[in-house]
Design a protein around this motif. Structure first.
Motif, mmCIF file in Angstrom:
data_model
loop_
_atom_site.group_PDB
_atom_site.id
_atom_site.type_symbol
_atom_site.label_atom_id
_atom_site.label_comp_id
_atom_site.label_asym_id
_atom_site.label_seq_id
_atom_site.Cartn_x
_atom_site.Cartn_y
_atom_site.Cartn_z
ATOM 1 N N ASP A 28 0.843 -1.365 -0.258
ATOM 2 C CA ASP A 28 0.014 0.220 0.255
ATOM 3 C C ASP A 28 0.829 1.224 -0.070
ATOM 4 N N TYR A 29 2.278 1.408 -0.123
ATOM 5 C CA TYR A 29 2.587 2.084 0.278
ATOM 6 C C TYR A 29 4.098 2.587 -0.765
ATOM 7 N N SER A 30 4.505 3.209 -1.579
ATOM 8 C CA SER A 30 5.041 3.184 -2.666
ATOM 9 C C SER A 30 6.536 3.997 -2.194
ATOM 10 N N ASN A 31 6.709 4.811 -0.932
ATOM 11 C CA ASN A 31 7.949 5.481 -0.741
ATOM 12 C C ASN A 31 8.592 4.506 0.272
ATOM 13 N N PHE A 32 8.649 3.459 0.611
ATOM 14 C CA PHE A 32 9.450 2.498 0.705
ATOM 15 C C PHE A 32 9.956 1.011 0.453
ATOM 16 N N LYS A 33 10.322 0.436 0.088
ATOM 17 C CA LYS A 33 10.993 -0.946 0.089
ATOM 18 C C LYS A 33 12.328 -1.877 0.770
ATOM 19 N N ILE A 34 11.155 -3.366 0.628
ATOM 20 C CA ILE A 34 12.071 -3.730 2.421
ATOM 21 C C ILE A 34 12.812 -4.630 0.785
ATOM 22 N N ILE A 35 14.339 -3.816 1.375
ATOM 23 C CA ILE A 35 15.359 -5.182 0.835
ATOM 24 C C ILE A 35 16.014 -6.072 0.979
ATOM 25 N N GLY A 36 15.712 -6.074 2.674
ATOM 26 C CA GLY A 36 16.369 -7.376 3.283
ATOM 27 C C GLY A 36 15.614 -7.853 4.598
ATOM 28 N N VAL A 37 16.093 -8.816 5.112
ATOM 29 C CA VAL A 37 15.630 -9.122 6.336
ATOM 30 C C VAL A 37 16.847 -10.141 6.684
ATOM 31 N N PHE A 38 16.693 -10.072 8.365
ATOM 32 C CA PHE A 38 17.471 -10.511 9.381
ATOM 33 C C PHE A 38 16.721 -11.124 10.599
ATOM 34 N N ASP A 39 17.255 -12.442 11.425
ATOM 35 C CA ASP A 39 16.562 -12.844 12.052
ATOM 36 C C ASP A 39 17.703 -13.724 13.027
ATOM 37 N N LEU A 40 17.687 -13.289 14.105
ATOM 38 C CA LEU A 40 18.503 -15.111 15.060
ATOM 39 C C LEU A 40 18.727 -16.112 14.502
ATOM 40 N N ILE A 41 17.035 -16.194 14.664
ATOM 41 C CA ILE A 41 16.449 -17.536 13.727
ATOM 42 C C ILE A 41 16.368 -17.940 12.953
ATOM 43 N N LYS A 42 17.922 -18.633 12.386
ATOM 44 C CA LYS A 42 17.904 -18.424 10.894
ATOM 45 C C LYS A 42 16.870 -19.463 9.897
ATOM 46 N N GLU A 43 16.524 -20.682 10.965
ATOM 47 C CA GLU A 43 15.092 -20.900 10.049
ATOM 48 C C GLU A 43 13.602 -19.988 9.998
ATOM 49 N N ARG A 44 13.759 -18.896 10.905
ATOM 50 C CA ARG A 44 12.951 -18.278 10.271
ATOM 51 C C ARG A 44 12.531 -17.198 9.824
ATOM 52 N N ALA A 45 14.114 -16.729 9.781
ATOM 53 C CA ALA A 45 14.023 -15.926 8.420
ATOM 54 C C ALA A 45 13.934 -16.440 7.001
ATOM 55 N N GLN A 46 14.586 -17.275 7.027
ATOM 56 C CA GLN A 46 14.492 -18.044 5.629
ATOM 57 C C GLN A 46 13.809 -18.383 5.254
ATOM 58 N N ARG A 47 12.446 -18.858 6.038
ATOM 59 C CA ARG A 47 11.346 -19.248 6.129
ATOM 60 C C ARG A 47 10.657 -17.913 5.144
ATOM 61 N N PHE A 48 10.751 -16.409 6.069
ATOM 62 C CA PHE A 48 10.150 -15.319 5.666
ATOM 63 C C PHE A 48 10.434 -14.904 4.510
ATOM 64 N N SER A 49 11.786 -14.807 4.461
ATOM 65 C CA SER A 49 12.395 -14.925 3.258
ATOM 66 C C SER A 49 12.228 -14.530 1.335
ATOM 67 N N ASN A 50 11.851 -16.479 1.577
ATOM 68 C CA ASN A 50 11.330 -17.204 0.188
ATOM 69 C C ASN A 50 10.147 -16.658 0.536
ATOM 70 N N HIS A 51 8.971 -17.009 1.159
ATOM 71 C CA HIS A 51 7.684 -16.029 0.770
ATOM 72 C C HIS A 51 7.198 -14.829 0.665
ATOM 73 N N TYR A 52 7.673 -14.236 1.232
ATOM 74 C CA TYR A 52 8.385 -12.773 0.702
ATOM 75 C C TYR A 52 9.186 -11.850 -0.617
ATOM 76 N N LYS A 53 9.858 -12.858 -0.420
ATOM 77 C CA LYS A 53 10.878 -12.805 -1.691
ATOM 78 C C LYS A 53 11.643 -12.073 -1.560
ATOM 79 N N VAL A 54 12.041 -11.682 0.295
ATOM 80 C CA VAL A 54 13.143 -10.701 0.321
ATOM 81 C C VAL A 54 14.307 -11.115 0.761
ATOM 82 N N PRO A 55 15.790 -10.527 0.155
ATOM 83 C CA PRO A 55 16.670 -11.288 0.431
ATOM 84 C C PRO A 55 17.162 -10.992 2.177
ATOM 85 N N LEU A 56 17.867 -12.597 1.829
ATOM 86 C CA LEU A 56 18.313 -12.926 3.755
ATOM 87 C C LEU A 56 19.543 -11.871 3.926
#
Length: 147
Positions: A28-56
Motif C-alpha cells: 500500500d506504500y510506494s515510498n519504501f521498499k523492504i530490501i532485506g531481512v535478518f533474524d537471529l532465528i535463521k530458519e524463521r528468517a529463511q521462511r520469511f525470505s522465501n515467502h516474501y521474496k526478500v533477500p536474507l
C-alpha cells in the motif's frame, strides 16, 4: 534517502509474528521498499525470505554495512529493541521500532540523543488508536479542555 530515488530502502530485523502485519500492508506504500531481512532465528528468517521474496542477510552487521539501506525496521523482541536500534543509529541508519522503543526511560533518552547528534530520525509504533486505554486518555483530555 538517496536523492536518486523517491523511496526509502528498509532493512527489516526480526521476522516473527508482527512482521507479517507489516508485510501485508507494504504493498500500500510506494515510498519504501523492504530490501532485506535478518533474524537471529535463521530458519524463521529463511521462511520469511522465501515467502516474501526478500533477500536474507546472514548477520545484522552485514545488513548495517549495506549503504543502500536507509532505515532499520526493528521488529525484534522488546528486550532487544534498545541494542538493535542503537547499532542502527551508530551505523548511520534511521530507525522505526515496534513498541516499546526500549525497556528503560534512560535508554530511550540515549537513543533520542544519539539520533539527534547524527542527524537521524528515530520513531516507534504508536499504541493502537482504538484501544480502550487510548479512548480513556482522549476522554480525560477532552473533559479537561471543556472545563
Amino acid at each position: 534517502m538517496n536523492s536518486d530515488r523517491n523511496f526509502l530502502n528498509v532493512g527489516l530485523v526480526g521476522s516473527g509474528f508482527v512482521s507479517d502485519y507489516y508485510m501485508r500492508t507494504v504493498k500500500d506504500y510506494s515510498n519504501f521498499k523492504i530490501i532485506g531481512v535478518f533474524d537471529l532465528i535463521k530458519e524463521r528468517a529463511q521462511r520469511f525470505s522465501n515467502h516474501y521474496k526478500v533477500p536474507l542477510y546472514d548477520s545484522y552487521e552485514s545488513m548495517l554495512a549495506n549503504k543502500e539501506i536507509d532505515i532499520i525496521l526493528n521488529l525484534t523482541n522488546p528486550h532487544s529493541h534498545y541494542e538493535v536500534s542503537k547499532q542502527a543509529l551508530l551505523h548511520g541508519k534511521h530507525v522505526y521500532c515496534e513498541k516499546p522503543m526500549a525497556m528503560h526511560v534512560e535508554e530511550v533518552k540515549e537513543l533520542k540523543e544519539l539520533a539527534e547528534q547524527n542527524g537521524l530520525l528515530i520513531s516507534n509504533a504508536p499504541c493502537s488508536s482504538l484501544s480502550s486505554s487510548v479512548k480513556t486518555l482522549w476522554t480525560a483530555i477532552n473533559a479537561k479542555k471543556d472545563r
